[in-house]
Design a protein around this motif. Structure first.
Motif, PDB file in Angstrom:
ATOM      1  N   SER A  16       0.841  -1.361   0.000  1.00 10.40           N
ATOM      2  CA  SER A  16      -0.032  -0.011  -0.065  1.00 10.40           C
ATOM      3  C   SER A  16       0.841   1.047  -0.097  1.00 10.40           C
ATOM      4  CB  SER A  16      -0.924  -0.080   1.200  1.00 10.40           C
ATOM      5  OG  SER A  16      -0.148   0.121   2.526  1.00 10.40           O
ATOM      6  N   GLN A  17       2.035   1.331   0.566  1.00 11.63           N
ATOM      7  CA  GLN A  17       3.033   2.499   0.578  1.00 11.63           C
ATOM      8  C   GLN A  17       4.258   2.464   0.059  1.00 11.63           C
ATOM      9  OE1 GLN A  17       3.194   2.994   4.869  1.00 11.63           O
ATOM     10  NE2 GLN A  17       1.139   4.003   5.115  1.00 11.63           N
ATOM     11  N   ALA A  18       4.495   0.951  -0.442  1.00 11.80           N
ATOM     12  CA  ALA A  18       5.830   0.710  -0.998  1.00 11.80           C
ATOM     13  C   ALA A  18       7.027   0.982   0.067  1.00 11.80           C
ATOM     14  CB  ALA A  18       6.189   1.504  -2.312  1.00 11.80           C
ATOM     15  N   ALA A  19       6.386   0.929   1.053  1.00  7.80           N
ATOM     16  CA  ALA A  19       7.524   1.347   2.094  1.00  7.80           C
ATOM     17  C   ALA A  19       8.416  -0.073   2.595  1.00  7.80           C
ATOM     18  CB  ALA A  19       6.852   1.893   3.408  1.00  7.80           C
ATOM     19  N   ARG A  20       9.558  -0.157   3.084  1.00 11.98           N
ATOM     20  CA  ARG A  20      10.372  -1.268   3.662  1.00 11.98           C
ATOM     21  C   ARG A  20       9.979  -1.882   4.907  1.00 11.98           C
ATOM     22  NH1 ARG A  20      13.532   2.069   0.624  1.00 11.98           N
ATOM     23  NH2 ARG A  20      15.270   1.148  -0.846  1.00 11.98           N
ATOM     24  N   ARG A  21       9.899  -2.894   4.927  1.00 10.39           N
ATOM     25  CA  ARG A  21       9.357  -3.638   6.438  1.00 10.39           C
ATOM     26  C   ARG A  21      10.490  -4.509   6.344  1.00 10.39           C
ATOM     27  NH1 ARG A  21       6.706  -1.272  10.487  1.00 10.39           N
ATOM     28  NH2 ARG A  21       6.540  -3.405  11.266  1.00 10.39           N
ATOM     29  N   TYR A  22      11.175  -4.804   7.620  1.00  8.19           N
ATOM     30  CA  TYR A  22      11.958  -5.743   7.847  1.00  8.19           C
ATOM     31  C   TYR A  22      11.495  -6.886   8.975  1.00  8.19           C
ATOM     32  CZ  TYR A  22      15.253  -2.260   5.869  1.00  8.19           C
ATOM     33  OH  TYR A  22      15.926  -1.620   4.876  1.00  8.19           O
ATOM     34  N   PRO A  23      11.398  -7.828   8.237  1.00  2.93           N
ATOM     35  CA  PRO A  23      10.987  -9.259   9.104  1.00  2.93           C
ATOM     36  C   PRO A  23      12.154  -9.710   9.979  1.00  2.93           C
ATOM     37  CG  PRO A  23      11.223  -9.993   6.912  1.00  2.93           C
ATOM     38  CD  PRO A  23      11.524  -8.358   6.840  1.00  2.93           C
ATOM     39  N   PRO A  24      11.730 -10.828  10.889  1.00  2.30           N
ATOM     40  CA  PRO A  24      12.982 -11.193  11.560  1.00  2.30           C
ATOM     41  C   PRO A  24      14.287 -11.776  11.027  1.00  2.30           C
ATOM     42  CG  PRO A  24      10.751 -11.545  12.669  1.00  2.30           C
ATOM     43  CD  PRO A  24      10.573 -11.253  11.350  1.00  2.30           C
ATOM     44  N   ALA A  25      13.902 -12.464   9.945  1.00  2.65           N
ATOM     45  CA  ALA A  25      15.128 -12.900   9.186  1.00  2.65           C
ATOM     46  C   ALA A  25      16.023 -11.788   8.805  1.00  2.65           C
ATOM     47  CB  ALA A  25      14.501 -13.744   8.015  1.00  2.65           C
ATOM     48  N   ALA A  26      15.360 -10.761   8.252  1.00  2.00           N
ATOM     49  CA  ALA A  26      16.070  -9.750   7.501  1.00  2.00           C
ATOM     50  C   ALA A  26      16.795  -8.696   8.835  1.00  2.00           C
ATOM     51  CB  ALA A  26      15.210  -8.554   6.786  1.00  2.00           C
ATOM     52  N   ILE A  27      16.017  -8.767   9.853  1.00  3.86           N
ATOM     53  CA  ILE A  27      16.841  -7.950  11.160  1.00  3.86           C
ATOM     54  C   ILE A  27      17.726  -8.899  11.531  1.00  3.86           C
ATOM     55  CG2 ILE A  27      16.392  -7.550  13.375  1.00  3.86           C
ATOM     56  CD1 ILE A  27      13.244  -7.082  12.800  1.00  3.86           C
ATOM     57  N   ARG A  28      18.039 -10.096  11.632  1.00  5.18           N
ATOM     58  CA  ARG A  28      19.042 -10.904  11.690  1.00  5.18           C
ATOM     59  C   ARG A  28      20.296 -10.826  10.655  1.00  5.18           C
ATOM     60  NH1 ARG A  28      20.484 -16.620  10.940  1.00  5.18           N
ATOM     61  NH2 ARG A  28      21.252 -17.624  12.804  1.00  5.18           N
ATOM     62  N   GLU A  29      20.042 -10.469   9.515  1.00  2.00           N
ATOM     63  CA  GLU A  29      20.877 -10.461   8.533  1.00  2.00           C
ATOM     64  C   GLU A  29      21.532  -9.141   8.781  1.00  2.00           C
ATOM     65  OE1 GLU A  29      19.073 -11.269   4.723  1.00  2.00           O
ATOM     66  OE2 GLU A  29      18.994 -13.030   4.946  1.00  2.00           O
ATOM     67  N   ALA A  30      20.751  -8.057   9.169  1.00  2.00           N
ATOM     68  CA  ALA A  30      21.134  -6.630   9.167  1.00  2.00           C
ATOM     69  C   ALA A  30      22.157  -6.556  10.535  1.00  2.00           C
ATOM     70  CB  ALA A  30      20.125  -5.779   9.384  1.00  2.00           C
ATOM     71  N   ARG A  31      21.729  -7.406  11.456  1.00  2.00           N
ATOM     72  CA  ARG A  31      22.591  -7.474  12.653  1.00  2.00           C
ATOM     73  C   ARG A  31      23.987  -8.178  12.268  1.00  2.00           C
ATOM     74  NH1 ARG A  31      19.060 -10.021  17.117  1.00  2.00           N
ATOM     75  NH2 ARG A  31      21.229  -9.737  18.538  1.00  2.00           N
ATOM     76  N   ILE A  32      23.883  -9.104  11.663  1.00  2.00           N
ATOM     77  CA  ILE A  32      25.074  -9.806  11.364  1.00  2.00           C
ATOM     78  C   ILE A  32      26.167  -8.852  10.484  1.00  2.00           C
ATOM     79  CG2 ILE A  32      26.085 -11.775   9.865  1.00  2.00           C
ATOM     80  CD1 ILE A  32      23.528 -13.183  10.636  1.00  2.00           C
ATOM     81  N   THR A  33      25.435  -8.188   9.510  1.00  2.00           N
ATOM     82  CA  THR A  33      26.116  -7.402   8.511  1.00  2.00           C
ATOM     83  C   THR A  33      26.837  -6.053   9.258  1.00  2.00           C
ATOM     84  OG1 THR A  33      24.777  -7.761   6.669  1.00  2.00           O
ATOM     85  CG2 THR A  33      25.976  -5.663   6.718  1.00  2.00           C
TER      86      THR A  33
END
Length: 258
Positions: free
Chosen positions: A155-172
């Motif tokens: 609806s907004q084309a906004a980014r949402r970070y699910p838990p898997a993406a959050i985990r990857e971001a933390r590792i990165t």
């Protein structure tokens, strides 16, 4: 220091090739050779000390920084020269601190129990950037590099970070803080996606800590040689040097400029 060496002799004593010795002299890493009456270069124990210092220093901090540092400390006042060597130790200590912080972060992520998650566990780009202490533009860059894959709210084309993406971001974030480059982080993230585990990453960080320890020992060896270069009247004692197979020059003169 009074003994004189021809170029081939000082090369054999130091473990470098004749061309490498000439290159290091040309670049100002070692003092200029004196010229004998017949025009041949002559080197002294000071040159051997400088060559041994450079070999250990190149192992510790890389050949480029080693060349710059040795040129500087050879011509600087004692206080400035000592401060320059101290800065190199501080740099290695920071690398160790960052690697330990990354290892701690990975262990914390690894220890988290898998949970049943829902939409409320996702984060916006602003929330995740704030949690990680990075800019939103950094998260967008990581997305472009394939390190983190957010979802899009249609609806907004906004980014949402699910838990898997959050985990990857933390590792990165942890690996980037430890000095890993983007290609290295990408390979790590791909391995995590394939195997769903962090053991290999933790092992790699342990290897990095071991390498930093070895580089620190090389820096101590370089410091011993540098001490005798900048304070010629200091007691000589036992001067250690690293094996000839180590260092930043490799087996040919061309490796010096890499």
């Amino acid at each position: 220091m009074a003994q004189r060496y021809r170029t081939a002799q000082v090369a054999a004593e130091s473990g470098y090739s004749v061309q490498q010795v000439r290159d290091l002299e040309r670049l100002g890493v070692i003092p200029p050779a004196v010229r004998a009456a017949n025009g041949y270069r002559e080197f002294t124990g000071e040159h051997l000390l400088a060559l041994r210092a450079y070999r250990a220093l190149a192992t510790a901090v890389g050949p480029v920084v080693a060349r710059e540092s040795l040129r500087e400390v050879r011509v600087s006042p004692l206080a400035d020269a000592a401060a320059r060597v101290s800065e190199l130790h501080v740099g290695l200590a920071k690398e160790r601190h960052d690697a330990l912080a990354a290892l701690s972060a990975l262990r914390a992520i690894q220890a988290e129990a898998p949970l049943e998650v829902g939409e409320e566990d996702s984060m916006s780009i602003t929330q995740l950037a704030g949690a990680l202490g990075v800019r939103s533009s950094t998260l967008r860059f990581w997305e472009q590099e394939g390190l983190v894959v957010p979802e899009r709210v249609t609806s907004q084309a906004a980014r949402r970070y699910p838990p898997a993406a959050i985990r990857e971001a933390r590792i990165t974030a942890a690996l980037r803080a430890a000095g890993y480059r983007i290609p290295e982080v990408r390979r790590a993230i791909e391995a995590v996606r394939e195997h769903a585990g962090l053991d290999d990453l933790a092992d790699a960080l342990h290897d990095r800590l071991t390498a930093i320890a070895q580089r620190t020992l090389s820096l101590l060896t370089a410091g011993t040689a540098i001490t005798h270069l900048i304070t010629p009247n200091a007691p000589q004692g036992h001067l250690c040097c690293v094996e000839r197979s180590e260092g930043g020059l490799g087996g040919s003169g061309g490796a010096l400029l890499q």
